[in-house]
Write an enzyme that holds these catalytic residues in place. Sequence first.
Site, PDB file in Angstrom:
ATOM      1  N   CYS A 132       0.867  -1.184   0.000  1.00 38.39           N
ATOM      2  CA  CYS A 132       0.000   0.000   0.000  1.00 38.39           C
ATOM      3  C   CYS A 132       0.901   1.231   0.000  1.00 38.39           C
ATOM      4  O   CYS A 132       1.970   1.221   0.612  1.00 38.39           O
ATOM      5  CB  CYS A 132      -0.847   0.061   1.269  1.00 38.39           C
ATOM      6  SG  CYS A 132      -1.962  -1.306   1.461  1.00 38.39           S
ATOM      7  N   GLY A 219      -2.604 -16.006 -10.128  1.00 39.91           N
ATOM      8  CA  GLY A 219      -2.903 -17.271 -10.807  1.00 39.91           C
ATOM      9  C   GLY A 219      -1.691 -17.897 -11.467  1.00 39.91           C
ATOM     10  O   GLY A 219      -0.554 -17.423 -11.314  1.00 39.91           O
TER      11      GLY A 219
END
Length: 307
Positions: A132, A219
Site C-alpha cells: 500500500c 494465478g
Amino acid sequence: MTSSRLQTSLCGIALRNPVLAASGTFGYGLEFAHLVDLNALGGIVTKGLSREPMAGNPAPRLWEATAGMINSVGLQNVGVREFVEQKLPKLAVFQVPVFANVFGYCGEDYLEVIRILESHPGLAGYELNVSCPNTRHGGIYFSSDPQLLAELVQGVRAIAKRPFIVKLSPNVARIEPLAKAAEEAGADAISLVNTFVSLAIDARTRQPRIGAGFGGLSGSAIKPIALRMVYEAAKAVKIPVVGLGGIASGEDATEFLIAGAQAVQVGTANFWNPQAPVKIAHELDEFLRDEKIGNVRELIGTLQFRR
Ligand SMILES: Cc1cc2nc3c(=O)[nH]c(=O)nc-3n(C[C@H](O)[C@H](O)[C@H](O)COP(=O)(O)O)c2cc1C
C-alpha cells in the site's frame, strides 16, 4: 486434511497441514463454511482489514487473463471493528488457525488495527499487507522501500504479542533487501508474493478492462516468477517464508516448499474451486507417501541446482 506427514508449524503455531487460504480470496472464512470443512485447512488468512470500512474500487473489478486473473477490488472490507464484533466470534467455533490480514495508508493505520485485534481472542496471528502507498511519504509503497518497511515493522513489533507475517510485493527489482528489512525489524515470518501490477486493454473501446485502470495479476501465470522470488527470499533470511502465487495442485505446493517455503497459501484457485486448499493438501500428502517422505518439513529448501 490431517495426516502426520503434513503436520507442521509456523511461527510456533501448530498447523494440521501447510496449506492456507490466501487473503482476499476466502472472505473472512465464514462465507466458505458451507462449502469447505474449515477445520481441514492448514489456516485461513482473512480479507484485508483496515481501520475504517472501505467500499472498494469501481467495477469491473476482475478480468480473466491468459492463465491468470487481474483484480482491483480496492481492499473493500467491513473495517476492523465490525470484524471483531461480527466475524471473529463466529470463527471461534472452528479449530483452524486464523491470521488477520491488515493494511493501512500510514504507520498509525496499521497500529490502530493491530491494537484493536490484540484486545480480542481468537486469532493465531497477523499478516501485514505492505503493498500500500504511504500517503504520509508521498505515496511511496511500504513494500518497495526497506527503510519505510523497517519502520512499519518495528512499530508493529512493539505492540503485537501475537506472531506476524509480513507479506511482500513482487513489484520490486530485488526482493532480498525487503525480506532482510522485515526480518531485522522483528517480523516472525514473511509471505510472498502479492499480485503483480498489470494492465488489460480493450482494443475496441481503448479503455482498461479494469474500472480502476491497473490491476493485480495472480494465478498460474505468475507461478514461475513467484517461485524464483520465494527461493531468493528464503536464501536471504532465517525466519520462515510462506510461498504463494499460482498454486493450484499438490505438485505446485511441493515446488514452493522445495524452493524454501515452510508453508504455502492458495488464492486464485479458490475462485474456481473453493475446496482447492483441501484438495492441494491431499495431493501433497499423496506426493509424500509416493516419495516415501515422512514429513513435509523434509522438503523445505531442498532445491538442487545443476552444476
Ligand atoms: C480478488 C483478490 C483479492 C485479494 N485481496 C488481498 C488482500 O486483501 N490482501 C492481501 O494481502 N492480498 C490480497 N490478494 C492477493 C492474494 O492473497 C495473493 O497474494 C495473490 O493473488 C497471489 O496468489 P494466487 O496466485 O494464488 O492468487 C488478493 C488477490 C485476489 C485475486
